[in-house]
Motif scaffolding. Structure first.
Motif, PDB file in Angstrom:
ATOM      1  N   ASN A   1     -14.586  -2.319   3.727  1.00 41.88           N
ATOM      2  CA  ASN A   1     -15.025  -1.288   2.773  1.00 41.88           C
ATOM      3  C   ASN A   1     -15.739  -1.912   1.579  1.00 41.88           C
ATOM      4  OD1 ASN A   1     -12.967  -2.398   1.197  1.00 41.88           O
ATOM      5  ND2 ASN A   1     -11.512  -0.763   1.648  1.00 41.88           N
TER       6      ASN A   1
ATOM      7  N   ARG B   1     -13.866   4.712  -5.078  1.00 42.31           N
ATOM      8  CA  ARG B   1     -12.517   4.618  -4.521  1.00 42.31           C
ATOM      9  C   ARG B   1     -11.478   4.548  -5.621  1.00 42.31           C
ATOM     10  NH1 ARG B   1     -12.016  -0.462  -1.155  1.00 42.31           N
ATOM     11  NH2 ARG B   1     -13.782  -1.273  -2.320  1.00 42.31           N
TER      12      ARG B   1
ATOM     13  N   LEU C   1       0.844  -1.191   0.000  1.00 43.79           N
ATOM     14  CA  LEU C   1       0.000   0.000   0.000  1.00 43.79           C
ATOM     15  C   LEU C   1       0.884   1.248   0.000  1.00 43.79           C
ATOM     16  CD1 LEU C   1      -3.110  -0.016   0.020  1.00 43.79           C
ATOM     17  CD2 LEU C   1      -3.009   0.587   2.441  1.00 43.79           C
TER      18      LEU C   1
ATOM     19  N   LYS D   1      -3.376   2.247  -3.814  1.00 47.07           N
ATOM     20  CA  LYS D   1      -3.999   3.136  -2.837  1.00 47.07           C
ATOM     21  C   LYS D   1      -4.973   2.433  -1.893  1.00 47.07           C
ATOM     22  CE  LYS D   1      -3.337   7.023  -3.094  1.00 47.07           C
ATOM     23  NZ  LYS D   1      -2.239   7.870  -2.565  1.00 47.07           N
ATOM     24  N   ASP D   2      -5.489   1.255  -2.262  1.00 51.55           N
ATOM     25  CA  ASP D   2      -6.524   0.638  -1.429  1.00 51.55           C
ATOM     26  C   ASP D   2      -6.600  -0.853  -1.707  1.00 51.55           C
ATOM     27  OD1 ASP D   2      -8.518   0.574   0.474  1.00 51.55           O
ATOM     28  OD2 ASP D   2      -9.826   2.014  -0.545  1.00 51.55           O
TER      29      ASP D   2
END
Length: 439
Positions: free
Chosen positions: A333, A307, A271, A316-317
């Motif tokens: 999420n 997102r 990440l 990023k995620d």
């Protein structure tokens, strides 16, 4: 039964399960109606319509979990079904991470219209469906005398669902889908290459000219005539927009909480790190009107949100579902993808290909796999040889292999032509100096 009645039944099922000893309960009641038509030689080969109703029940009892489903929605029968489901759950092993999502993760506003429902669904007649399939086949056959067979098809569906959780969620959704397709086989010596095309969307009007579907299906098969292997070597690689989404499997599995928790992701611990070329930005966008995977909440009831997953090559995620999120100590999420869109470039395929001196335009992946743990991959591919900016001949039985960590750094350019008929809205992709195995 309408969605209000389904919601009332789901709420009753949740309360009844709790009365029988369940700690927490999730109930989903759905109805799906589908139809399909397929035509060959202007004769109907397939015509079917089905309607299914069902209840799915997730039982949590003292950190023990089980899932059950039934198509019988009679309350008397459901009482016995639910009682047995709750009773059987007590014999399972306890798992401290088994629980419904935190209620704070549920959507607070379900009024947003994602344009998923065509109110004219019932107005499409069987005669229209058959005529669409026949026209596609006729259009395909008219393209060449090298075509030895063709089929035309049509399908549609309407689904309604309610979701009720014992800790506060009560949600519903309804959607429609319409599609039309053509499939063509051509003669090429002893070979029989085939190709096809399809189009559709949430609204009946999303189906374009059915003649064009037949024409494109024929073109997809005809362009394969004369396929051959070529010499192994390094080539630039253009990937057709309708095909490029296949490569995203290199990311999506390893981005999941399950893979992270089980130490089977090459993206673990990355990440904020560069995992691809700065040309790549991927956005998970659940709110595209009429999108193939648009939603206000996922299958766990967790609120959807837009997102950025990869930004200019930087991870990023992750996709964090409820269960594995708890195991990892990470806030869930949503554990699955919705619509994937790209930050687009400025040129389409016709402009991009002009600058390719020696390359392969990949139009299909023919088998292969990617290892989520190591990032290693190997795919069979077919497509066309490019020389001096021109597509010169069809090729097949080629192979690309390597590792995702270096492969995605070789991404040079994205087109401005996202493929419309998928939840992965991929444009044409250009990679530099890819190793191809052939002759």
């Amino acid at each position: 039964m309408n969605n209000k009645e389904r919601q009332e039944l789901a709420l009753w099922a949740v309360e009844y399960a709790q009365k029988k000893g369940a700690s927490q309960v999730a109930a989903s009641i759905s109805k799906a109606r589908e139809s399909e038509v397929e035509v060959r030689e202007q004769k109907i080969e397939v015509i079917k319509e089905s309607t299914t109703n069902g209840l799915s029940l997730s039982i949590y009892r003292d950190r023990k979990y089980s899932n059950h489903s039934t198509n019988n929605l009679d309350k008397k029968e459901l009482e016995r079904f639910i009682s047995e489901a709750v009773a059987s759950t007590q014999y399972l092993s306890a798992d401290e991470y088994r629980a419904l999502p935190d209620a704070a993760l549920y959507p607070t506003d379900l009024s947003r219209d994602l344009q998923m429902l065509d109110p004219g669904f019932e107005k499409v007649t069987p005669e229209q469906k058959i005529e669409i399939a026949k026209t596609i086949e006729q259009s395909a056959l008219a393209q060449s005398d090298k075509i030895i067979s063709a089929t035309g098809g049509y399908w549609d569906s309407q689904s309604e669902q309610v979701l009720v959780h014992s800790n506060g969620l009560m949600a519903e959704k309804t959607s429609t889908f319409f599609g039309a397709s053509g499939s063509v086989t051509v003669k090429d010596g002893d070979a029989r290459p085939s190709g096809g095309d399809w189009a559709g969307g949430r609204f009946f009007k999303d189906i374009p000219s059915v003649e064009s579907i037949g024409q494109q299906a024929a073109e997809m098969a005809l362009r394969k005539i004369g396929q051959t292997k070529i010499a192994s070597g390094k080539y630039d690689m253009l990937i057709e927009n309708r095909t490029a989404g296949r490569l995203l499997y290199m990311f999506m599995g390893p981005m999941s909480a399950r893979a992270l928790q089980q130490k089977s992701s090459y993206l673990e611990g990355k990440l904020g790190q560069q995992i691809a070329s700065p040309a790549l930005t991927l956005i998970d966008d659940p709110f595209i009107p009429g999108g193939f995977a648009s939603r206000l909440y996922d299958g766990q009831g967790i609120a959807a949100r837009e997102r950025v997953m990869i930004e200019k090559g930087v991870l990023k995620d992750y996709y964090i579902d409820n269960y594995y999120g708890r195991k990892l100590g990470m806030t869930p999420n949503g554990g699955s993808t919705s619509n994937i869109r790209f930050q687009l470039g400025n040129r389409g395929f016709n402009e991009m290909v002009k600058e390719v001196k020696s390359g392969i335009f990949v139009t299909a992946f023919n088998g292969g796999n990617a290892n989520a743990t190591t990032g290693d991959f190997s795919y069979g591919v077919s497509g066309f040889l490019i020389e001096d900016g021109k597509v010169v001949k069809p090729v097949n039985e080629m192979n690309i292999s390597g590792n995702a960590n270096s492969f995605w750094q070789q991404l040079s350019e994205l087109g401005n032509d996202p493929y419309a008929y998928s939840s992965v809205l991929s444009p044409t992709l250009l990679f530099k100096d890819i190793d191809f195995s052939g002759l």
